[in-house]
Design a protein around this motif. Structure first.
Motif, mmCIF file in Angstrom:
data_model
loop_
_atom_site.group_PDB
_atom_site.id
_atom_site.type_symbol
_atom_site.label_atom_id
_atom_site.label_comp_id
_atom_site.label_asym_id
_atom_site.label_seq_id
_atom_site.Cartn_x
_atom_site.Cartn_y
_atom_site.Cartn_z
ATOM 1 N N GLU A 170 0.883 -1.201 -0.027
ATOM 2 C CA GLU A 170 -0.142 0.000 0.067
ATOM 3 C C GLU A 170 0.969 1.340 0.003
ATOM 4 O O GLU A 170 1.668 1.496 0.923
ATOM 5 N N PHE A 171 0.730 2.219 -0.832
ATOM 6 C CA PHE A 171 1.573 3.266 -1.176
ATOM 7 C C PHE A 171 1.128 4.210 -0.155
ATOM 8 O O PHE A 171 0.047 4.602 0.074
ATOM 9 N N GLY A 172 2.317 4.648 0.573
ATOM 10 C CA GLY A 172 2.109 6.117 1.536
ATOM 11 C C GLY A 172 1.869 5.357 2.810
ATOM 12 O O GLY A 172 1.742 6.155 3.879
ATOM 13 N N GLN A 173 1.705 4.076 2.940
ATOM 14 C CA GLN A 173 1.160 3.622 4.289
ATOM 15 C C GLN A 173 2.502 3.249 5.113
ATOM 16 O O GLN A 173 2.086 2.872 6.449
ATOM 17 N N GLN A 174 3.562 3.077 4.730
ATOM 18 C CA GLN A 174 4.674 2.560 5.370
ATOM 19 C C GLN A 174 5.899 3.042 4.833
ATOM 20 O O GLN A 174 6.361 2.571 3.822
ATOM 21 N N LYS A 175 6.634 3.954 5.535
ATOM 22 C CA LYS A 175 8.104 4.388 5.072
ATOM 23 C C LYS A 175 9.154 4.109 6.100
ATOM 24 O O LYS A 175 9.621 5.217 6.834
ATOM 25 N N ASP A 176 9.202 2.898 6.692
ATOM 26 C CA ASP A 176 10.231 2.696 7.792
ATOM 27 C C ASP A 176 11.362 2.472 7.335
ATOM 28 O O ASP A 176 11.702 2.001 6.277
ATOM 29 N N MET A 177 12.608 2.841 8.341
ATOM 30 C CA MET A 177 13.804 2.180 8.100
ATOM 31 C C MET A 177 14.257 1.149 9.302
ATOM 32 O O MET A 177 13.698 1.573 10.543
ATOM 33 N N GLU A 178 14.501 -0.052 9.030
ATOM 34 C CA GLU A 178 14.804 -0.817 10.187
ATOM 35 C C GLU A 178 16.125 -1.442 10.129
ATOM 36 O O GLU A 178 16.944 -1.454 9.162
ATOM 37 N N ASP A 179 16.661 -1.764 11.271
ATOM 38 C CA ASP A 179 17.810 -2.218 11.395
ATOM 39 C C ASP A 179 18.032 -3.828 11.345
ATOM 40 O O ASP A 179 17.002 -4.579 10.747
ATOM 41 N N SER A 180 19.305 -4.501 11.330
ATOM 42 C CA SER A 180 19.321 -5.841 11.131
ATOM 43 C C SER A 180 18.462 -6.882 11.955
ATOM 44 O O SER A 180 18.110 -7.783 11.547
ATOM 45 N N GLN A 181 18.345 -6.352 13.335
ATOM 46 C CA GLN A 181 17.829 -7.285 14.123
ATOM 47 C C GLN A 181 16.151 -7.380 13.746
ATOM 48 O O GLN A 181 15.691 -8.611 13.723
ATOM 49 N N VAL A 182 15.490 -6.285 13.204
ATOM 50 C CA VAL A 182 14.177 -6.448 12.757
ATOM 51 C C VAL A 182 14.324 -6.963 11.343
ATOM 52 O O VAL A 182 13.244 -7.927 11.340
ATOM 53 N N VAL A 183 15.067 -6.794 10.590
ATOM 54 C CA VAL A 183 15.231 -7.401 9.068
ATOM 55 C C VAL A 183 15.153 -9.084 9.234
ATOM 56 O O VAL A 183 14.404 -9.782 8.625
ATOM 57 N N PHE A 184 16.001 -9.651 10.179
ATOM 58 C CA PHE A 184 16.428 -10.975 10.190
ATOM 59 C C PHE A 184 15.184 -11.584 11.047
ATOM 60 O O PHE A 184 14.835 -12.566 10.670
ATOM 61 N N GLU A 185 14.456 -10.915 11.708
ATOM 62 C CA GLU A 185 13.444 -11.539 12.463
ATOM 63 C C GLU A 185 12.327 -11.631 11.687
ATOM 64 O O GLU A 185 11.659 -12.820 11.510
ATOM 65 N N LEU A 186 12.032 -10.782 10.556
ATOM 66 C CA LEU A 186 11.118 -11.110 9.531
ATOM 67 C C LEU A 186 11.586 -12.239 8.541
ATOM 68 O O LEU A 186 10.800 -13.028 8.101
ATOM 69 N N ILE A 187 12.847 -12.223 8.257
ATOM 70 C CA ILE A 187 13.323 -13.106 7.191
ATOM 71 C C ILE A 187 13.129 -14.573 7.841
ATOM 72 O O ILE A 187 12.513 -15.576 7.187
ATOM 73 N N LEU A 188 13.614 -14.758 9.048
ATOM 74 C CA LEU A 188 13.381 -16.049 9.641
ATOM 75 C C LEU A 188 11.711 -16.426 9.813
ATOM 76 O O LEU A 188 11.405 -17.528 9.632
ATOM 77 N N ASN A 189 11.173 -15.405 10.399
ATOM 78 C CA ASN A 189 9.542 -15.685 10.618
ATOM 79 C C ASN A 189 8.952 -15.939 9.112
ATOM 80 O O ASN A 189 8.118 -16.921 9.330
ATOM 81 N N ASP A 190 9.283 -15.397 8.193
ATOM 82 C CA ASP A 190 8.495 -15.508 6.817
ATOM 83 C C ASP A 190 8.904 -16.979 6.487
ATOM 84 O O ASP A 190 7.920 -17.714 5.972
ATOM 85 N N LEU A 191 10.350 -17.455 6.617
ATOM 86 C CA LEU A 191 10.479 -18.768 5.887
ATOM 87 C C LEU A 191 9.869 -19.759 6.829
ATOM 88 O O LEU A 191 9.378 -20.782 6.046
#
Length: 438
Positions: A170-191
């Motif tokens: 969704e355009f305009g709904q999310q403009k976040d910058m995240e660090d490695s901890q958050v990004v890798f949490e998403l990666i592992l959770n998604d898989l």
């Protein structure tokens, strides 16, 4: 045929959103009209968009060298990357390599948003589609993390180092910058969420399977230094219907002796075709590395071609010049050998390594157990995974987890350029153009 053409039209319209500005640019809603599940499947099965990986990982690695004449023909960002600049892109230079991964993530988010909004699709079919979207979102973020983020909770990690983070289309709904901890949490959770809903045997190796998810989790956990988890997932891959290529049976004289979609392929991806940097008349292999292969090591004959005094690489698992960056059975066995040795299971490490090497050597007689076994495993990994897009990741993780220090060298226009394998030197800056689009 009409159904296929309509789906292709939807996909083409979907990606008219600009490569550089798609994260924030609002598209014309009248053309974003996929509704049926097969139309969304066409988005995530779009090989040219989904199954690509960055060029930067290859550019930075020491798998190759180029002559000055070739370097002079590179784009500015390629020239800078070859000299190990951690900020290779000029302010107004196209950052296609960076944006390709976010376009993949965007594609996955389009599907995940649609499913979250509610559908009347068949439950199992929908679950598999969602799993594929989660898989590719995780894979896209991992490729970005290897380049632009530190390894979480390790040397060089900082909350100040962040990348654009999107979990919705969704355009305009999310403009976040995240660090490695958050990004890798998403990666592992998604898989892990995707795993039980992926097919065991998809139609093509370009599509993720349950074994591909285990393989990717194994690769990621090795990168993170989680050796037990990497080992556990690698063992699961062995349950799949994958078999070693016996290099003794391949035509060593063939132009490209390893066939596309061969029996070792767990997941097929390839490096994005942005340039000619990896072509065998441009990228040459260091002579010291070539000489490190034993006389009866068939990799030394199968992977390389002598080209008027230089050595070119021809052992791609693509059957052509394109660089294979997917996951094959040899990588899984190398992960099993490395993780077992790191966990103190030397007998298992030797067994896995010998299972691999008997298919790579002529008249293989087994390992000489004298010396440092871990270094032997890592040495075989270097020889087997050359030109696979994994070298930069390996250098980075070893610098972090093993305090491995080395100085890489390249000569450019008569000047010597050095790169020290310190953890902080492996973090590439997010291109300024992407910040301007936030």
């Amino acid at each position: 045929m009409k159904k296929q053409l309509k789906s292709i039209l939807y996909i083409g319209l979907l990606f008219t959103v600009g490569c550089e500005g798609f994260l924030d640019e609002k598209p014309n809603k009248s053309i974003l009209v996929p509704e049926r599940i097969d139309e969304f499947e066409a988005i995530i099965d779009n090989y040219d968009r989904i199954n690509t990986t960055p060029v930067l990982s290859f550019m930075f690695a020491d798998d190759y060298w180029v002559a000055n004449t070739s370097w002079n023909n590179f784009n500015p960002w390629q020239q800078n990357a070859y000299k190990w600049s951690n900020d290779p892109y000029l302010p107004n230079e196209s950052t296609l390599d960076f944006s390709l991964m976010y376009r993949k993530i965007f594609s996955a988010n389009v599907i995940l948003d649609r499913i979250a909004s509610g559908t009347d699709w068949e439950e199992n079919w929908e679950a598999n589609l969602k799993a594929r979207a989660l898989f590719w979102r995780a894979q896209g973020y991992f490729e970005l993390a290897v380049l632009f983020l530190p390894i979480p909770n390790q040397a060089g990690d900082s909350e100040e180092i962040r990348i654009p983070f999107r979990t919705t289309a969704e355009f305009g709904q999310q403009k976040d910058m995240e660090d490695s901890q958050v990004v890798f949490e998403l990666i592992l959770n998604d898989l892990n969420e995707a795993l039980p809903h992926l097919s065991e045997s998809p139609s093509y190796p370009t599509q993720p399977s349950r074994y591909a998810a285990h393989a990717l989790l194994s690769r990621i956990n090795l990168y993170l230094g989680k050796y037990q988890e990497a080992n556990t997932h690698a063992v699961k891959v062995l349950e799949g219907n994958f078999e070693f290529l016996d290099y003794n049976e391949l035509d060593l004289a063939a132009t490209f002796p390893i066939p596309l979609f061969n029996s070792e392929t767990v997941l097929f991806t390839n490096m994005a075709a942005q340039s000619t940097v990896s072509r065998n008349n441009v990228a040459f292999v260091d002579s010291v590395l070539v000489r490190s292969y034993a006389e009866n090591d068939l990799r030394g004959q199968l992977l390389f071609e002598n080209n008027f005094g230089t050595t070119s690489f021809k052992g791609n698992y693509t059957g052509r010049q394109d660089i294979f960056t997917g996951i094959a059975l040899d990588e899984i066995y190398l992960i099993l050998a490395e993780t077992n040795e790191r966990m103190g299971n030397s007998d298992l490490a030797i067994a896995y390594l010998e299972d691999l090497l008997v298919n790579r050597y002529r008249d293989f007689e087994g390992l000489n157990e004298a010396g440092d076994l871990l270094e032997r495993v890592l040495g075989e990994r270097r020889k087997s995974l050359l030109f696979r897009g994994q070298r930069w990741m390996d250098l980075k993780r070893r610098a972090v987890h093993d305090s491995f220090r080395a100085i890489l060298r390249r000569e450019v226009d008569g000047q010597l350029v050095n790169f020290e394998t310190e953890p902080e030197n492996f973090i590439v800056k997010v291109p300024q153009r992407q910040f301007d689009l936030q």
